[in-house]
Scaffold this motif. Structure first.
Motif, PDB file in Angstrom:
ATOM      1  N   ASN A 196      -2.670   0.822  20.413  1.00  0.00           N
ATOM      2  CA  ASN A 196      -2.665   1.938  20.047  1.00  0.00           C
ATOM      3  C   ASN A 196      -1.689   1.891  18.672  1.00  0.00           C
ATOM      4  O   ASN A 196      -0.062   2.218  18.531  1.00  0.00           O
ATOM      5  CB  ASN A 196      -2.443   3.222  20.539  1.00  0.00           C
ATOM      6  CG  ASN A 196      -3.086   4.880  19.491  1.00  0.00           C
ATOM      7  OD1 ASN A 196      -3.324   4.125  18.674  1.00  0.00           O
ATOM      8  ND2 ASN A 196      -2.525   5.459  21.005  1.00  0.00           N
TER       9      ASN A 196
ATOM     10  N   LYS B 209      -4.566   2.133  11.582  1.00  0.00           N
ATOM     11  CA  LYS B 209      -5.493   1.873  12.502  1.00  0.00           C
ATOM     12  C   LYS B 209      -6.569   0.717  11.235  1.00  0.00           C
ATOM     13  O   LYS B 209      -6.976   1.562  10.134  1.00  0.00           O
ATOM     14  CB  LYS B 209      -5.618   2.510  13.412  1.00  0.00           C
ATOM     15  CG  LYS B 209      -5.257   2.789  14.056  1.00  0.00           C
ATOM     16  CD  LYS B 209      -6.174   3.709  15.709  1.00  0.00           C
ATOM     17  CE  LYS B 209      -4.798   4.049  16.483  1.00  0.00           C
ATOM     18  NZ  LYS B 209      -4.008   5.357  16.097  1.00  0.00           N
TER      19      LYS B 209
ATOM     20  N   GLN C 179      -9.973  -0.587  15.463  1.00  0.00           N
ATOM     21  CA  GLN C 179      -9.265  -0.099  16.408  1.00  0.00           C
ATOM     22  C   GLN C 179      -8.711   1.320  16.280  1.00  0.00           C
ATOM     23  O   GLN C 179      -9.365   1.826  17.129  1.00  0.00           O
ATOM     24  CB  GLN C 179      -7.540  -0.506  15.647  1.00  0.00           C
ATOM     25  CG  GLN C 179      -7.124  -1.812  15.701  1.00  0.00           C
ATOM     26  CD  GLN C 179      -5.992  -2.380  14.899  1.00  0.00           C
ATOM     27  OE1 GLN C 179      -5.774  -1.661  13.555  1.00  0.00           O
ATOM     28  NE2 GLN C 179      -4.899  -2.423  15.808  1.00  0.00           N
ATOM     29  N   LYS C 180      -9.291   2.270  15.583  1.00  0.00           N
ATOM     30  CA  LYS C 180     -10.223   3.515  15.367  1.00  0.00           C
ATOM     31  C   LYS C 180     -11.410   3.609  16.090  1.00  0.00           C
ATOM     32  O   LYS C 180     -11.149   4.077  17.474  1.00  0.00           O
ATOM     33  CB  LYS C 180     -10.452   3.786  14.164  1.00  0.00           C
ATOM     34  CG  LYS C 180      -9.623   4.173  12.903  1.00  0.00           C
ATOM     35  CD  LYS C 180     -10.187   4.578  11.949  1.00  0.00           C
ATOM     36  CE  LYS C 180      -8.703   4.704  10.563  1.00  0.00           C
ATOM     37  NZ  LYS C 180      -9.093   5.302   9.244  1.00  0.00           N
TER      38      LYS C 180
ATOM     39  N   LEU D 216     -11.394   1.390  18.882  1.00  0.00           N
ATOM     40  CA  LEU D 216     -10.951   0.736  20.265  1.00  0.00           C
ATOM     41  C   LEU D 216     -11.023   2.310  20.653  1.00  0.00           C
ATOM     42  O   LEU D 216     -11.040   2.440  22.004  1.00  0.00           O
ATOM     43  CB  LEU D 216     -10.557  -0.426  20.577  1.00  0.00           C
ATOM     44  CG  LEU D 216     -11.245  -1.486  20.330  1.00  0.00           C
ATOM     45  CD1 LEU D 216     -10.243  -2.504  20.300  1.00  0.00           C
ATOM     46  CD2 LEU D 216     -11.924  -1.470  21.479  1.00  0.00           C
ATOM     47  N   HIS D 217     -10.227   2.686  20.142  1.00  0.00           N
ATOM     48  CA  HIS D 217      -8.967   4.037  20.202  1.00  0.00           C
ATOM     49  C   HIS D 217      -9.601   5.129  20.179  1.00  0.00           C
ATOM     50  O   HIS D 217      -8.617   5.987  20.527  1.00  0.00           O
ATOM     51  CB  HIS D 217      -7.421   3.782  20.213  1.00  0.00           C
ATOM     52  CG  HIS D 217      -7.610   2.613  20.558  1.00  0.00           C
ATOM     53  ND1 HIS D 217      -6.002   2.140  21.575  1.00  0.00           N
ATOM     54  CD2 HIS D 217      -6.908   1.547  19.368  1.00  0.00           C
ATOM     55  CE1 HIS D 217      -5.986   0.664  21.066  1.00  0.00           C
ATOM     56  NE2 HIS D 217      -5.703   0.465  20.097  1.00  0.00           N
ATOM     57  N   SER D 218     -10.647   5.360  20.589  1.00  0.00           N
ATOM     58  CA  SER D 218     -11.585   7.056  20.554  1.00  0.00           C
ATOM     59  C   SER D 218     -12.843   6.403  21.435  1.00  0.00           C
ATOM     60  O   SER D 218     -12.570   6.861  22.349  1.00  0.00           O
ATOM     61  CB  SER D 218     -11.864   7.489  19.258  1.00  0.00           C
ATOM     62  OG  SER D 218     -12.853   6.340  18.136  1.00  0.00           O
TER      63      SER D 218
ATOM     64  N   LYS E  65     -12.079   3.951  24.239  1.00  0.00           N
ATOM     65  CA  LYS E  65     -11.371   3.613  25.020  1.00  0.00           C
ATOM     66  C   LYS E  65     -11.719   3.345  26.217  1.00  0.00           C
ATOM     67  O   LYS E  65     -11.030   2.455  27.278  1.00  0.00           O
ATOM     68  CB  LYS E  65     -10.905   5.384  24.640  1.00  0.00           C
ATOM     69  CG  LYS E  65      -9.577   5.883  24.373  1.00  0.00           C
ATOM     70  CD  LYS E  65      -9.133   7.137  24.686  1.00  0.00           C
ATOM     71  CE  LYS E  65      -8.232   7.382  23.863  1.00  0.00           C
ATOM     72  NZ  LYS E  65      -7.689   9.117  23.903  1.00  0.00           N
TER      73      LYS E  65
ATOM     74  N   VAL F 154     -10.403  -0.334  26.461  1.00  0.00           N
ATOM     75  CA  VAL F 154      -9.218  -0.709  26.399  1.00  0.00           C
ATOM     76  C   VAL F 154      -8.398  -0.522  28.027  1.00  0.00           C
ATOM     77  O   VAL F 154      -8.168  -1.352  28.451  1.00  0.00           O
ATOM     78  CB  VAL F 154      -8.242   0.231  25.237  1.00  0.00           C
ATOM     79  CG1 VAL F 154      -6.695  -0.156  25.191  1.00  0.00           C
ATOM     80  CG2 VAL F 154      -9.432   0.515  23.838  1.00  0.00           C
ATOM     81  N   TRP F 155      -9.177   0.798  28.306  1.00  0.00           N
ATOM     82  CA  TRP F 155      -8.578   0.848  29.690  1.00  0.00           C
ATOM     83  C   TRP F 155      -8.780  -0.589  30.373  1.00  0.00           C
ATOM     84  O   TRP F 155      -7.739  -1.012  31.687  1.00  0.00           O
ATOM     85  CB  TRP F 155      -8.683   2.113  30.347  1.00  0.00           C
ATOM     86  CG  TRP F 155      -8.644   2.126  31.377  1.00  0.00           C
ATOM     87  CD1 TRP F 155      -7.329   3.153  31.794  1.00  0.00           C
ATOM     88  CD2 TRP F 155      -8.817   1.742  32.737  1.00  0.00           C
ATOM     89  NE1 TRP F 155      -7.289   3.612  33.516  1.00  0.00           N
ATOM     90  CE2 TRP F 155      -7.871   2.588  34.244  1.00  0.00           C
ATOM     91  CE3 TRP F 155     -10.088   1.050  33.465  1.00  0.00           C
ATOM     92  CZ2 TRP F 155      -8.162   2.580  35.293  1.00  0.00           C
ATOM     93  CZ3 TRP F 155      -9.666   1.250  34.917  1.00  0.00           C
ATOM     94  CH2 TRP F 155      -9.289   1.647  35.703  1.00  0.00           C
TER      95      TRP F 155
ATOM     96  N   GLU G  25       0.437  -2.096  29.228  1.00  0.00           N
ATOM     97  CA  GLU G  25       0.398  -2.100  27.051  1.00  0.00           C
ATOM     98  C   GLU G  25       1.354  -1.202  26.396  1.00  0.00           C
ATOM     99  O   GLU G  25       1.804  -1.082  25.209  1.00  0.00           O
ATOM    100  CB  GLU G  25      -0.791  -1.168  26.722  1.00  0.00           C
ATOM    101  CG  GLU G  25      -0.734   0.319  27.216  1.00  0.00           C
ATOM    102  CD  GLU G  25      -2.119  -0.026  29.025  1.00  0.00           C
ATOM    103  OE1 GLU G  25      -2.730   1.337  28.815  1.00  0.00           O
ATOM    104  OE2 GLU G  25      -1.746  -1.080  29.681  1.00  0.00           O
TER     105      GLU G  25
END
Length: 499
Positions: free
Chosen positions: A231, A235, A239-240, A242-244, A247, A250-251, A279
């Motif tokens: 994170n 970003k 990346q934006k 992936l982290h929305s 997620k 990513v987990w 992470e």
């Protein structure tokens, strides 16, 4: 010709000297030791130390490591590599060995450096137009102030002082810590000492050189793709996503990696299962597991306890879990402190905040401290490269040819990054805030764009996205002429404005 002063002849000082010499500057480099190398210099390297990354990543862009080096070179081999680098690029004649800078102050537009030639005790002062501090983040060994330490009848040493394995032979050894040096020394000790104890406050994740005994770590940790799963403070569009919306992906990535490490190292059987997410830890302190470390813990060759030292009485070390042990040698693998006591207080208060964290734009300079830069204070998983790019960035800053944002944006970025390190990613505060990992590519891209240079060696983005870092790419990129870099007086004024 402007005169550049450089403090420290480790890898960062050497590459900074090379960059300034190549640009036609006069350079004087101060080194308090008798040889180059910094932490790789033999008197400061513990026995058996080796690189965390491979010889292909841990190299300068225009000077690869010898092909006959093993994939993970020893400290002695890195030292020889740096010596060859200094000889090849004509850096050695510019170095004053056994010479320590004791005071650095800015007067009348110049930097005055008071220094001492230690063998003779002779002191003098020299004037420089620009100073580069390259003392690095591993300059001052840190040893905790244990209650009763003065009564200890054995040897109390920092891990960097274990330069000869013979000091451990046949002794009762206790090692404090869980970072790279602590586990390296404990693994070394387990084969030759009478007893080996490892005392650690918190189990940390470690990675193998080969995941699943098959996949080289570079393919899972050193690409733009792998970096995207962290994170980041700034970003990319991917990346934006992936982290929305991404997620769950990513987990799954991180939980799968944890499961692999739990299985490969048998962490539960060793009673060394970390309680935090992997992470949240991966940064400059990410340790590569010494070969055989977990097996030696499992079979009792290393007697590991998750506890802290309560007090010391003679040769007895009392622990906070209620137990005690006897030791002839207590080794502290407890890291280093970052200090700048040689810089005058007026400027030091800008650079280092109240909590001891460095406040530097791009980890290189402070806008209120003129003509002073830092190289090596952007530690990464391949510091040779990040230091090299920072050195080239600093040369262009001295020339006034960087594409820097306006001064108010520079300060806003520094404030944003400081707040992010405290609240967004606390592990980013380690090494006094000087670590850029795991956002190595983000940092390199910022520096390259500031210089008006491309960020990738090819236009084939899928290839660039998945391939591991390759320092050789930056030889090509640094050789590019800056694209549309403003060379007008306005550009110089912009650089001067933040200085």
């Amino acid at each position: 010709m402007q005169h550049i002063g450089i403090i420290g002849a480790g890898l960062s000082g050497l590459v900074t000297a090379k960059a300034f010499l190549g640009a036609g500057y006069r350079v004087t480099l101060f080194e308090k030791a008798a040889a180059i190398g910094g932490v790789w210099e033999k008197s400061r390297s513990y026995h058996g130390v080796a690189t965390q990354t491979t010889r292909d990543e841990y190299a300068f862009s225009d000077f690869p490591m010898p092909k006959d080096y093993p994939l993970w070179p020893s400290g002695e081999q890195v030292q020889r590599y740096l010596q060859s680098y200094a000889e090849h690029f004509g850096i050695l004649p510019n170095i004053r060995f056994n010479t320590a800078v004791s005071w650095l102050r800015h007067e009348d537009g110049a930097w005055l450096a008071d220094y001492t030639h230690m063998p003779s005790g002779r002191t003098d002062t020299q004037v420089f137009d620009f100073m580069a501090v390259c003392t690095g983040t591993f300059s001052t060994p840190s040893i905790p102030d244990f209650p009763g330490a003065a009564s200890f009848t054995g040897q109390l040493l920092h891990s960097s002082q274990i330069t000869d394995a013979a000091v451990l032979k046949g002794k009762r050894v206790a090692v404090v810590g869980f970072a790279k040096s602590a586990t390296d020394v404990a693994t070394l000790s387990a084969g030759i000492a009478r007893e080996t104890h490892l005392l650690f406050r918190k189990a940390q994740w470690k990675v193998p050189r080969y995941f699943g005994n098959l996949i080289n770590m570079r393919y899972l940790l050193f690409s733009r793709f792998s970096e995207a799963f962290f994170n980041a403070p700034y970003k990319t569009p991917f990346q934006k996503f992936l982290h929305s919306a991404g997620k769950p992906m990513v987990w799954m990535q991180w939980r799968g990696l944890e499961l692999l490490l739990k299985t490969q190292f048998k962490l539960k059987a060793c009673n060394m299962l970390p309680s935090h997410r992997i992470e949240d830890q991966i940064s400059c302190s990410l340790g590569v597991a010494p070969e055989g470390f977990y097996q030696k813990v499992k079979d009792g060759s290393i007697r590991a306890q998750q506890t802290e030292i309560d007090r010391i009485e003679g040769d007895v070390i009392h622990l906070k879990n209620g137990s005690s042990l006897q030791a002839d040698i207590l080794v502290c693998g407890t890291g280093f402190r970052q200090t700048l006591n040689f810089i005058d207080a007026r400027h030091r208060q800008h650079i280092i905040g109240e909590q001891g964290h460095f406040r530097l734009f791009r980890n290189i300079l402070h806008p209120d401290v003129p003509n002073l830069g830092f190289v090596g204070y952007n530690s990464s998983l391949f510091t040779t490269l990040t230091s090299e790019i920072a050195a080239n960035w600093l040369v262009r800053y001295a020339q006034g040819s960087l594409r820097l944002p306006p001064p108010d944006q520079v300060r806003a970025d520094m404030t944003f990054m400081g707040n992010w390190r405290q609240s967004g990613r606390p592990i980013a505060g380690e090494f006094s805030g000087t670590c850029v990992a795991p956002f190595n590519f983000m940092h390199l891209d910022q520096l390259m764009r500031d210089m008006g240079l491309r960020t990738t060696a090819t236009r084939w983005l899928p290839y660039e996205f998945f391939k591991p870092i390759n320092p050789k790419d930056y030889r090509i990129l640094l050789g590019d002429s800056p694209k549309d870099v403003p060379q007008s007086r306005a550009a110089v004024r912009t650089a001067d404005a933040i200085a």
